[in-house]
Design an enzyme around this catalytic site. Structure first.
Site, PDB file in Angstrom:
ATOM      1  CB  SER A  26      -0.934   0.007   1.209  1.00 31.17           C
ATOM      2  OG  SER A  26      -0.188  -0.169   2.401  1.00 31.17           O
ATOM      3  CG  ASN A 113      -3.908  -4.954  12.796  1.00 25.31           C
ATOM      4  OD1 ASN A 113      -3.315  -4.811  11.729  1.00 25.31           O
ATOM      5  ND2 ASN A 113      -4.293  -6.136  13.254  1.00 25.31           N
ATOM      6  CB  THR A 158     -41.512  26.405  -7.536  1.00 25.32           C
ATOM      7  OG1 THR A 158     -42.621  26.956  -8.246  1.00 25.32           O
ATOM      8  CG2 THR A 158     -41.332  27.171  -6.232  1.00 25.32           C
ATOM      9  CG  HIS A 159     -42.564  23.102 -10.437  1.00 25.19           C
ATOM     10  ND1 HIS A 159     -42.803  21.776 -10.151  1.00 25.19           N
ATOM     11  CD2 HIS A 159     -43.257  23.802  -9.512  1.00 25.19           C
ATOM     12  CE1 HIS A 159     -43.622  21.680  -9.118  1.00 25.19           C
ATOM     13  NE2 HIS A 159     -43.916  22.896  -8.700  1.00 25.19           N
ATOM     14  CB  SER A 280     -15.460  26.370 -28.151  1.00 27.89           C
ATOM     15  OG  SER A 280     -15.466  25.609 -29.335  1.00 27.89           O
ATOM     16  CE  LYS A 286     -20.151  26.969 -26.132  1.00 26.27           C
ATOM     17  NZ  LYS A 286     -20.635  25.659 -26.511  1.00 26.27           N
ATOM     18  CG  ASN A 288     -17.646  26.274 -23.178  1.00 26.91           C
ATOM     19  OD1 ASN A 288     -18.702  26.739 -23.622  1.00 26.91           O
ATOM     20  ND2 ASN A 288     -16.764  25.648 -23.941  1.00 26.91           N
ATOM     21  CD  GLU A 293     -19.872  22.937 -18.473  1.00 26.70           C
ATOM     22  OE1 GLU A 293     -20.759  22.768 -19.306  1.00 26.70           O
ATOM     23  OE2 GLU A 293     -18.706  23.238 -18.795  1.00 26.70           O
ATOM     24  CE1 TYR A 320      -6.209  -3.343   8.968  1.00 27.95           C
ATOM     25  CE2 TYR A 320      -5.399  -5.557   8.539  1.00 27.95           C
ATOM     26  CZ  TYR A 320      -5.502  -4.228   8.179  1.00 27.95           C
ATOM     27  OH  TYR A 320      -4.916  -3.795   7.027  1.00 27.95           O
ATOM     28  CD  GLN A 325      -2.836  -2.483   2.078  1.00 29.14           C
ATOM     29  OE1 GLN A 325      -2.229  -2.854   3.073  1.00 29.14           O
ATOM     30  NE2 GLN A 325      -2.525  -2.883   0.868  1.00 29.14           N
ATOM     31  CE  LYS A 328      -4.256   2.945   5.056  1.00 32.31           C
ATOM     32  NZ  LYS A 328      -5.202   1.786   5.089  1.00 32.31           N
TER      33      LYS A 328
HETATM   34  N1  ARG Z   1      -1.122  -1.344   5.255  1.00 34.92           N
HETATM   35  C1  ARG Z   1      -2.076  -1.817   6.211  1.00 34.92           C
HETATM   36  C2  ARG Z   1      -3.398  -1.053   6.059  1.00 34.92           C
HETATM   37  O1  ARG Z   1      -3.402  -0.112   5.369  1.00 34.92           O
HETATM   38  C3  ARG Z   1      -1.561  -1.604   7.593  1.00 34.92           C
HETATM   39  C4  ARG Z   1      -2.073  -2.594   8.579  1.00 34.92           C
HETATM   40  C5  ARG Z   1      -1.658  -3.959   8.200  1.00 34.92           C
HETATM   41  N2  ARG Z   1      -1.851  -4.884   9.245  1.00 34.92           N
HETATM   42  C6  ARG Z   1      -1.671  -6.182   9.047  1.00 34.92           C
HETATM   43  N3  ARG Z   1      -1.806  -6.964  10.050  1.00 34.92           N
HETATM   44  N4  ARG Z   1      -1.387  -6.628   7.849  1.00 34.92           N
HETATM   45  O2  ARG Z   1      -4.404  -1.416   6.586  1.00 34.92           O
END
Ligand code: ARG
Length: 461
Positions: A26, A113, A158-159, A280, A286, A288, A293, A320, A325, A328
């Site tokens: 990660s 964790n 309205t509408h 454009s 134009k 825009n 948007e 956990y 993971q 994120k």
């Molecule tokens: N990279 C992991 C996460 O984002 C960290 C925790 C990992 N813990 C484990 N026991 N593998 O959640």
């Protein structure tokens, strides 16, 4: 990297498959948590020293080492290794590189964790504070504009059909109300973000007598979490944030829609500043409204992240799981998107140029004072349903002769109802109509000015 070199390599005899290593890593995205990982580790080390698990010397070396690593990262000199999987193990391995054996003691009484849950909470808490400030900046611009435009009249819809005349300032303050709720919601969400998982360790707590209250204080958390299983697996706070963010984007998307309509030739109510628009490549005329948007479009991805996070969590057993993971990227992208959209709006708002004549014309064209005429008749003793019918006929007459209600002759109006007198023209004017809505929360310009002052005070408070 061979299994002996991994921080968790002890029980392994075979190296991780190279693809699996990359697949499970990660670090590419969680490296953005590094400042918070370091902040959390410094507090953890300081606490470990206070309970005698680390010596004063070891603690100092750890803190110094982590600070040097922070600088390395800021300078862009840090080498991120995919083999070390994530931000936590990259930082820890580098610490041991730099300071030796003391570095290996940092992880005492801790697991990745509770560490990752802590990092994400520290990160999100900081971002919530930034987002709330951006919301306030946008609100402040809206309130200024609303005060300036309290007497500018436009059709209220309205509408998407012309309904009644309103103050443009009143419309702007409606937007402010939405943002005020968003800001409040984030403050509430922050309370549940601001709880500290450290001390929960892998899932069951730890046998070291950690001073969790001290660590919480050092990290400015309101309190340590109450249940270790919950603390390492809970991502409610991230989902809640994504829900708050979705509401913000839903609001910004509604503003965007109005800005896009209003800046079109058909409405012509406002001019968006050139620097927020593009042209454009083929149609020279134009201009825009790209920024609104794009903001309208970006609401889709934020709503998507909310669903991704809900779905991520829905079937997970305690505690956990590696699934977590996956929290994120949606979370980070939600933060980036909300911040970007708010920034664009806050920068743009002070440059919004209302076209007051066009707004006024549109309000006149749409028989916006028809309700005022009905109310006038009621005040003269006509039952509301009858008044409605009479006004309907007056509108018909206006449509057929291409005139606004205020342009009809008194004699023509009197043919529709004998109770009508010359004072009817007071209520048929846009100003008269708007001024009469002199009620708390109403559109009378005097009320709009009061409401703007109150909104400014709430914002400062
Ligand atoms: N990279 C992991 C996460 O984002 C960290 C925790 C990992 N813990 C484990 N026991 N593998 O959640």
């Amino acid at each position: 990297m061979s299994s002996e070199q991994k921080l968790w390599g002890g029980r392994f005899t075979e190296a991780t498959d190279a693809f699996v290593e990359a697949f499970t890593a990660s670090v590419e995205f969680d490296k953005r948590l590094a400042p918070f990982d370091i902040q959390g580790s410094i507090a953890h080390a300081t606490m470990l020293e206070s309970i005698g698990v680390l010596t004063d010397k070891e603690c100092k070396a750890i803190v110094q080492g982590l600070e040097n690593i922070r600088e390395e990262i800021e300078r862009g000199d840090f080498f991120w290794s995919v083999e070390l999987e994530d931000v936590h193990m990259n930082v820890e391995a580098r610490l041991t590189d730099r300071i030796g054996i003391a570095g290996k003691k940092l992880h005492t009484g801790r697991s990745r964790n509770d560490q990752v849950a802590t990092d994400v909470r520290l990160y999100l808490r900081a971002e919530i504070d930034v987002i709330r400030q951006e919301l306030a900046r946008l609100q402040s611009a809206l309130i200024d504009l609303a005060e300036r435009e309290a007497d500018t009249l436009m059709p209220g819809f309205t509408h998407l059909q012309v309904a009644q005349p309103i103050s443009f300032g009143h419309h702007l303050l409606a937007w402010n109300e939405m943002l005020a709720r968003d800001r409040e919601r984030l403050a509430d969400c922050r309370k549940r973000v601001n709880v500290m998982p450290l001390g929960s360790a892998a899932l069951a707590g730890t046998s070291y007598p950690l001073d969790r209250a001290l660590t919480a204080r050092l990290l400015e958390f309101d309190r340590p979490s109450a249940n270790s299983l919950d603390a390492v697996s809970d991502r409610d706070f991230a989902i809640e944030f994504a829900a708050c963010a979705s509401l913000i984007l839903m609001h910004l998307s509604r503003f965007s829609e109005e800005l896009i309509l209003w800046s079109s030739a058909q409405f012509g109510f406002i001019d968006l500043p050139d620097k927020f628009c593009t042209g454009s490549s083929i149609m020279p005329q134009k201009k825009n409204p790209d920024v609104p948007e794009l903001v309208r479009g970006k609401s889709g991805r934020v709503f998507g992240h909310l669903f991704a996070l809900l779905t991520l969590m829905k079937s997970q057993p305690l505690a956990y799981n590696k699934d977590n993971q996956e929290d994120k990227e949606p979370l980070f992208d939600t933060v980036d998107t909300v911040k970007g959209c708010l920034r664009a709006f806050a920068d743009m708002m002070p440059h919004l140029e209302p076209n007051r004549d066009a707004m006024r014309e549109a309000a006149k064209r749409g028989f916006a004072t028809a309700t005022d005429l009905a109310d006038y008749l009621v005040r003269k003793g006509v039952a509301f349903r009858d008044a409605h019918e009479i006004v309907g006929k007056a509108v018909r007459l206006g449509i057929d002769s291409r005139r606004d209600l205020a342009e009809l002759e008194l004699s023509e109006l009197q043919q529709l109802s004998a109770v009508i007198e010359a004072d009817v023209f007071d209520v048929l004017s846009l100003e008269g109509s708007v001024a009469s809505r002199d009620i708390e929360g109403g559109t009378a310009p005097a009320r709009v000015r009061q409401a703007a002052a109150a909104a400014r005070q709430t914002l400062a408070g």
